[in-house]
Design a protein around this motif. Structure first.
Motif, PDB file in Angstrom:
ATOM      1  N   ILE A 184       0.837  -1.210   0.000  1.00 40.71           N
ATOM      2  CA  ILE A 184       0.000   0.000   0.000  1.00 40.71           C
ATOM      3  C   ILE A 184       0.868   1.255   0.000  1.00 40.71           C
ATOM      4  N   PHE A 185       1.904   1.286   0.822  1.00 36.31           N
ATOM      5  CA  PHE A 185       2.841   2.418   0.789  1.00 36.31           C
ATOM      6  C   PHE A 185       3.401   2.599  -0.616  1.00 36.31           C
ATOM      7  N   GLY A 186       3.753   1.483  -1.228  1.00 36.97           N
ATOM      8  CA  GLY A 186       4.335   1.540  -2.570  1.00 36.97           C
ATOM      9  C   GLY A 186       3.394   2.188  -3.555  1.00 36.97           C
ATOM     10  N   VAL A 187       2.115   1.837  -3.489  1.00 33.54           N
ATOM     11  CA  VAL A 187       1.155   2.422  -4.433  1.00 33.54           C
ATOM     12  C   VAL A 187       0.980   3.913  -4.151  1.00 33.54           C
ATOM     13  N   VAL A 188       0.881   4.279  -2.881  1.00 34.06           N
ATOM     14  CA  VAL A 188       0.723   5.703  -2.536  1.00 34.06           C
ATOM     15  C   VAL A 188       1.919   6.497  -3.050  1.00 34.06           C
ATOM     16  N   LEU A 189       3.110   6.027  -2.720  1.00 33.55           N
ATOM     17  CA  LEU A 189       4.317   6.763  -3.117  1.00 33.55           C
ATOM     18  C   LEU A 189       4.468   6.804  -4.633  1.00 33.55           C
ATOM     19  N   SER A 190       4.122   5.691  -5.293  1.00 29.98           N
ATOM     20  CA  SER A 190       4.252   5.662  -6.753  1.00 29.98           C
ATOM     21  C   SER A 190       3.273   6.623  -7.398  1.00 29.98           C
ATOM     22  N   THR A 191       2.026   6.612  -6.926  1.00 26.34           N
ATOM     23  CA  THR A 191       1.042   7.558  -7.458  1.00 26.34           C
ATOM     24  C   THR A 191       1.610   8.965  -7.379  1.00 26.34           C
ATOM     25  N   LEU A 192       2.178   9.284  -6.229  1.00 26.58           N
ATOM     26  CA  LEU A 192       2.643  10.648  -6.010  1.00 26.58           C
ATOM     27  C   LEU A 192       3.829  11.007  -6.888  1.00 26.58           C
ATOM     28  N   HIS A 193       4.866  10.169  -6.880  1.00 34.65           N
ATOM     29  CA  HIS A 193       6.040  10.658  -7.612  1.00 34.65           C
ATOM     30  C   HIS A 193       5.911  10.451  -9.115  1.00 34.65           C
ATOM     31  N   GLN A 194       5.172   9.404  -9.530  1.00 35.17           N
ATOM     32  CA  GLN A 194       4.959   9.278 -10.984  1.00 35.17           C
ATOM     33  C   GLN A 194       4.242  10.515 -11.508  1.00 35.17           C
ATOM     34  N   SER A 195       3.199  10.945 -10.788  1.00 37.08           N
ATOM     35  CA  SER A 195       2.453  12.104 -11.270  1.00 37.08           C
ATOM     36  C   SER A 195       3.262  13.384 -11.100  1.00 37.08           C
ATOM     37  N   SER A 196       4.015  13.471 -10.013  1.00 37.32           N
ATOM     38  CA  SER A 196       4.772  14.704  -9.793  1.00 37.32           C
ATOM     39  C   SER A 196       5.875  14.898 -10.825  1.00 37.32           C
ATOM     40  N   LEU A 197       6.372  13.801 -11.382  1.00 35.08           N
ATOM     41  CA  LEU A 197       7.380  13.962 -12.438  1.00 35.08           C
ATOM     42  C   LEU A 197       6.776  14.721 -13.612  1.00 35.08           C
ATOM     43  N   GLY A 198       5.510  14.443 -13.906  1.00 37.30           N
ATOM     44  CA  GLY A 198       4.842  15.206 -14.957  1.00 37.30           C
ATOM     45  C   GLY A 198       4.585  16.632 -14.502  1.00 37.30           C
ATOM     46  N   ALA A 199       4.211  16.764 -13.225  1.00 37.36           N
ATOM     47  CA  ALA A 199       3.896  18.089 -12.694  1.00 37.36           C
ATOM     48  C   ALA A 199       5.118  19.000 -12.639  1.00 37.36           C
ATOM     49  N   LEU A 200       6.323  18.415 -12.733  1.00 40.76           N
ATOM     50  CA  LEU A 200       7.535  19.235 -12.754  1.00 40.76           C
ATOM     51  C   LEU A 200       7.455  20.296 -13.847  1.00 40.76           C
ATOM     52  N   PHE A 201       6.778  19.944 -14.946  1.00 46.82           N
ATOM     53  CA  PHE A 201       6.787  20.844 -16.102  1.00 46.82           C
ATOM     54  C   PHE A 201       5.620  21.825 -16.078  1.00 46.82           C
ATOM     55  N   LEU A 202       4.757  21.712 -15.065  1.00 46.23           N
ATOM     56  CA  LEU A 202       3.640  22.649 -14.963  1.00 46.23           C
ATOM     57  C   LEU A 202       4.141  24.074 -14.791  1.00 46.23           C
ATOM     58  N   ILE A 203       5.329  24.211 -14.223  1.00 46.18           N
ATOM     59  CA  ILE A 203       5.841  25.540 -13.897  1.00 46.18           C
ATOM     60  C   ILE A 203       6.355  26.260 -15.145  1.00 46.18           C
ATOM     61  N   ALA A 204       6.495  25.540 -16.258  1.00 46.45           N
ATOM     62  CA  ALA A 204       7.091  26.158 -17.447  1.00 46.45           C
ATOM     63  C   ALA A 204       6.168  26.126 -18.663  1.00 46.45           C
TER      64      ALA A 204
END
Lengths: 410, 47, 386
Positions: A184-204
């Motif tokens: 369960i931790f793995g799924v939570v953390l994966s959801t977060l960082h997989q999506s945040s990698l895309g969100a990195l580019f929201l700022i540009a």
């Protein structure tokens, strides 16, 4: 205690299972790449990023981020996809696929972390964001924290294999007891960082081409990580079958076709959903007119050539129960993920700059990435050669078959 | 102590810092609560 | 009140130290819902029409920051022929934009300027004679800096003076700030193997704290740069546009771009013709990322609950399936037993019947035999009698 450590040491040193390296052509090429990597490492840390990379002030991120980090993390998604399918969704027929998937994921993340040491300026400060000066407003902080935590989770999830190899029964059963919570931790953390990698580019928004820039970037990254993970499990499985067939036990062999077809079906449907939300992204930003430009063609090439077609191939494979065809489809799907991540981080990034100011990687950057991937393959081969990954350890066979029922008692 | 934030940036660093701490707490608290919740279930526990 | 550099010096003197005045300011209506930046923070107004491209600001910047001297001296204006960007050793550059590039708008504007200039007499403002425009480029010191929002170790901070500061002792060197900056300003010491820094204009914060002007503002011979409170500079810029509407486009660049910047620009031509992007939008960097960031804690809060729920359901299904299987097995067993019993009974009945029949036939046989025997006896006897 000391006795035990001594026995582990002797097991490691005198293990009759650890064989001498044979100088086959594959091993010679591997050795050459590793030696080259060693020299590139020296060049990087004594000459600076400028000597090895083509990065400049306009293009601060190159293949080490675009490929090593973004593709590495996406393709290592097989760990959370497989373990959640097996343990959370109760699809026990995927059980024999969990260990290889966890191992690939762990190695993938470990290599991402390793590669980051080359890319950042002062690698010994990499713990700073988590432990010293957290920049909580940054999405990169989110990525860093989650990758750090997930790497630990994956390591713990992987250890039972090592403990079985080393014969540490007690600690193994303790870790196996944590399976559920780790998953369960793995799924939570994966959801977060997989999506945040895309969100990195929201700022540009001013730098990324509008066809790729979207408020949905984090969702796109998360959803695509799912079929990236499944495709990687299928792809890696086909490689393992080719080269490590003798290492697989009957359970693994009898279940593997089911895993391939099951993941084909799932990946196919997720990919169709992904195409759907990509279409919604186009509509919501009214980006239709961009489709008829050169960039639009490139965008369609990515979406049709490397999402729609593999999705359809997966569907055909799942209907016809054609494992071979599913494996071919997985190659396209994996390439599609790589293409998508490179598009967002490198190709469609800084699209407005004149071509003279655009980035193209130097051979040394690419060679370093090749070196890192090779390193991963070497470690994978070592671990699958000695530890019970593709087969169940004879001492724990009964235990493993009951794992689903028992692992949650703590 | 009332602190005045002049920029959204400072405000976000502060508030996100607190939410990250809450997140950590949640990740520990939720499994423990689940254990409490299912503690009296039959021996064949669901967790 | 407008602050030119001379006025500012006097004003600074009156207020003891520049930073001291800021330290005491009370926020007026600063709530946690809307952020208006540090009250009274400073900025610089760059009037492009006044810049003559002398590169003195570049030189002053280089000296103040103790940069190595460039290959071509600062009075060599041939450098201007090529558009440049900030580099590790040049925190500010002046770019020249040829008349050709904005021929139409420039001629019409300057023509008008000359007409109105005649009426206004001495106040006449004309685009400098060469017909080229010169634009100074440096860190714009955003009100909500993208670099600060992107930095995962808080190495960038918006100072209350208006300067965006960089703390080298925290920097990991990930260069996300450079990805984030919409103006492509931060630079990186790529050739430094172990201690690379991100380099950019500091707004001469150390000098401001000493009560001095930023070096570029101080040296500018044409007052193309004006330092002052940002609010005041915006008012002044509006006044200039109002007074000389033919000299300026009606746009103060930096008032709203990316949430507003401390540097403000006035131009006689649309800004995208002098290398400044007009498509950046008004949203500041933290606004762009706020949505994604606020999704994070919700995932942490809800995912474990959802996943445990799914797990519990699949577990329950397994259990039910198991029980059903057990029941089915038991039932099959029971059925089998029942059937067996039935069969046995039948068999018994059958056997009984058969036995009965057998007995009957035996009896019959015996009787028959007896009858036959007696009959035979009888006939024998009768034969004997005869």
């Amino acid at each position: 205690m000391t006795l035990q450590t001594i026995s582990i040491k002797s097991r490691l040193i005198n293990n009759p299972l650890i064989k001498k390296v044979e100088w086959t052509p594959v091993n010679i090429v591997t050795a050459i790449i590793l030696v080259m990597g060693f020299f590139l490492t020296i060049a990087r840390f004594f000459g600076g990023l400028g000597t090895v990379t083509n990065l400049d002030d306009n293009n601060p991120w190159g293949v080490w981020i675009g490929f090593d980090l973004l593709c590495g993390v996406a393709l290592a998604a097989g760990g959370y996809v497989t373990s959640s399918a097996c343990y959370i969704f109760g699809l026990k027929r995927f059980h024999s696929a969990v260990r290889p998937a966890i191992l690939t994921a762990f190695l993938g993340y470990a290599l991402v972390a390793f590669a980051l040491n080359y890319d950042v300026g002062r690698p010994w400060r990499l713990p700073y964001p988590v432990f010293y000066s957290p920049g909580t407003s940054s999405l990169l902080f989110e990525v860093g924290l989650c990758v750090f935590l997930y790497l630990n989770v994956l390591f713990i999830e992987f250890t039972p294999a090592a403990f079985e190899w080393l014969g540490l029964k007690k600690i193994r059963s303790f870790v196996v007891g944590l399976t559920m919570i780790l998953t369960i931790f793995g799924v939570v953390l994966s959801t977060l960082h997989q999506s945040s990698l895309g969100a990195l580019f929201l700022i540009a928004p001013s730098k990324l081409h509008p066809l790729w820039y979207s408020g949905y970037l984090p969702v796109y990254f998360f959803i695509s990580s799912m079929f990236a993970g499944m495709s990687m499990v299928i792809f890696e499985g086909s490689l393992a079958h080719k080269y490590l067939h003798h290492k697989m036990d009957d359970t693994h062999l009898s279940e593997s076709d089911g895993v391939v077809l099951g993941f084909s079906k799932a990946a196919s449907f997720v990919m169709m959903g992904y195409l759907g939300i990509k279409l919604i992204g186009l509509a919501i930003d009214n980006n239709w007119h961009h489709l008829f430009t050169g960039w639009g063609l490139w965008f369609l090439f990515e979406l049709i050539g490397f999402v729609a077609i593999p999705a359809f191939m997966y569907a055909v494979a799942a209907r016809d129960k054609n494992v071979k065809f599913a494996r071919i489809a997985s190659v396209f799907a994996v390439l599609g993920i790589i293409l998508n991540r490179l598009n967002i981080s490198l190709i469609a990034f800084n699209w407005h700059l004149p071509s003279s100011q655009r980035y193209f990687p130097s051979w040394m950057e690419i060679a370093t990435s090749v070196f890192i991937v090779t390193l991963g393959i070497v470690v994978y081969r070592f671990i699958t050669a000695y530890m019970p990954i593709l087969y169940e350890h004879s001492d724990y066979k009964h235990d493993n078959s009951n794992q689903n029922a028992n692992s949650h008692d703590d | 102590m009332e602190h005045i934030f002049y920029t959204l940036q400072d405000f976000m660093v502060h508030t996100k810092g607190i939410t990250y701490l809450i997140m950590g707490g949640l990740l520990i608290a939720l499994p423990l609560f689940w254990l409490f919740l299912t503690g009296r279930d039959e021996k064949n526990k669901t967790f | 009140m407008t602050i030119t550099r001379r006025k500012f010096l006097g004003w600074i003197g009156g207020a003891a130290a520049g930073s001291a005045t800021l330290a005491g300011t009370v926020a007026h209506g600063a709530s946690n819902k809307e952020f208006k930046g540090y009250p009274g923070s400073f900025g610089v107004l760059h009037d492009i029409t006044k810049c003559i491209g002398c590169r003195k600001c570049e030189q002053a910047c280089s000296e103040v920051n103790a940069m190595p001297a460039p290959n071509k001296p600062f009075d060599d204006l041939s450098v201007l022929e090529k558009e440049r960007r900030t580099t590790v050793t040049t925190h500010t550059v002046v770019n020249k934009f040829d008349k050709r590039e904005f021929d139409k708008s420039a001629t019409s504007q300057s023509g008008n300027a000359e007409d109105s200039g005649d009426k206004l007499g001495g106040d006449k403002q004309v685009i400098n004679s060469s017909g080229s425009l010169f634009v100074k480029k440096q860190c714009n010191h955003c009100l909500e800096p993208a670099c600060a929002s992107a930095c995962f170790v808080n190495a960038f901070k918006k100072d209350r003076t208006g300067a965006v500061t960089y703390n080298e002792s925290l920097c990991v060197g990930c260069r996300y700030c450079m990805v984030a900056c919409p103006f492509n300003i931060p630079t990186y010491e790529y050739d430094e193997p172990l201690t690379p820094r991100v380099m950019k204009c500091t707004l001469c914060l150390p000098r401001i704290q000493e009560g001095k002007l930023p070096a570029c503002v101080e040296i500018c011979p044409k007052e193309a740069l004006v330092f002052g409170e940002r609010e005041e500079l915006i008012k002044q810029a509006r006044m200039r546009i109002q007074k000389y509407p033919d000299n300026y486009v009606d746009h103060i660049y930096g008032e709203h771009e990316m949430g507003g910047t401390s540097w403000l620009y006035l131009s006689p031509v649309p800004f995208n013709e002098v290398g400044m992007r007009e498509d950046l939008g008004k949203h500041s960097a933290p606004e762009l990322t706020a949505g994604a960031l606020s999704a994070v804690p919700i995932v942490v809060g809800l995912w474990p609950v959802l996943l445990t729920g799914i797990y519990a359901i699949s577990k329950r299904k397994d259990k039910i399936a198991q029980e059903e299987q057990k029941e089915a097995v038991a039932k099959v067993k029971e059925d089998a037993q029942e059937q067996m019993a039935l069969k046995l009974e039948e068999l018994k009945k059958k056997m009984n019947k058969e036995r009965e029949i057998a007995i009957k036939t035996e009896v019959k046989k015996a009787l028959d035999q007896a009858a036959k025997a007696s009959e035979a006896k009888a006939t024998k006897l009768s034969e004997e009698e005869q």
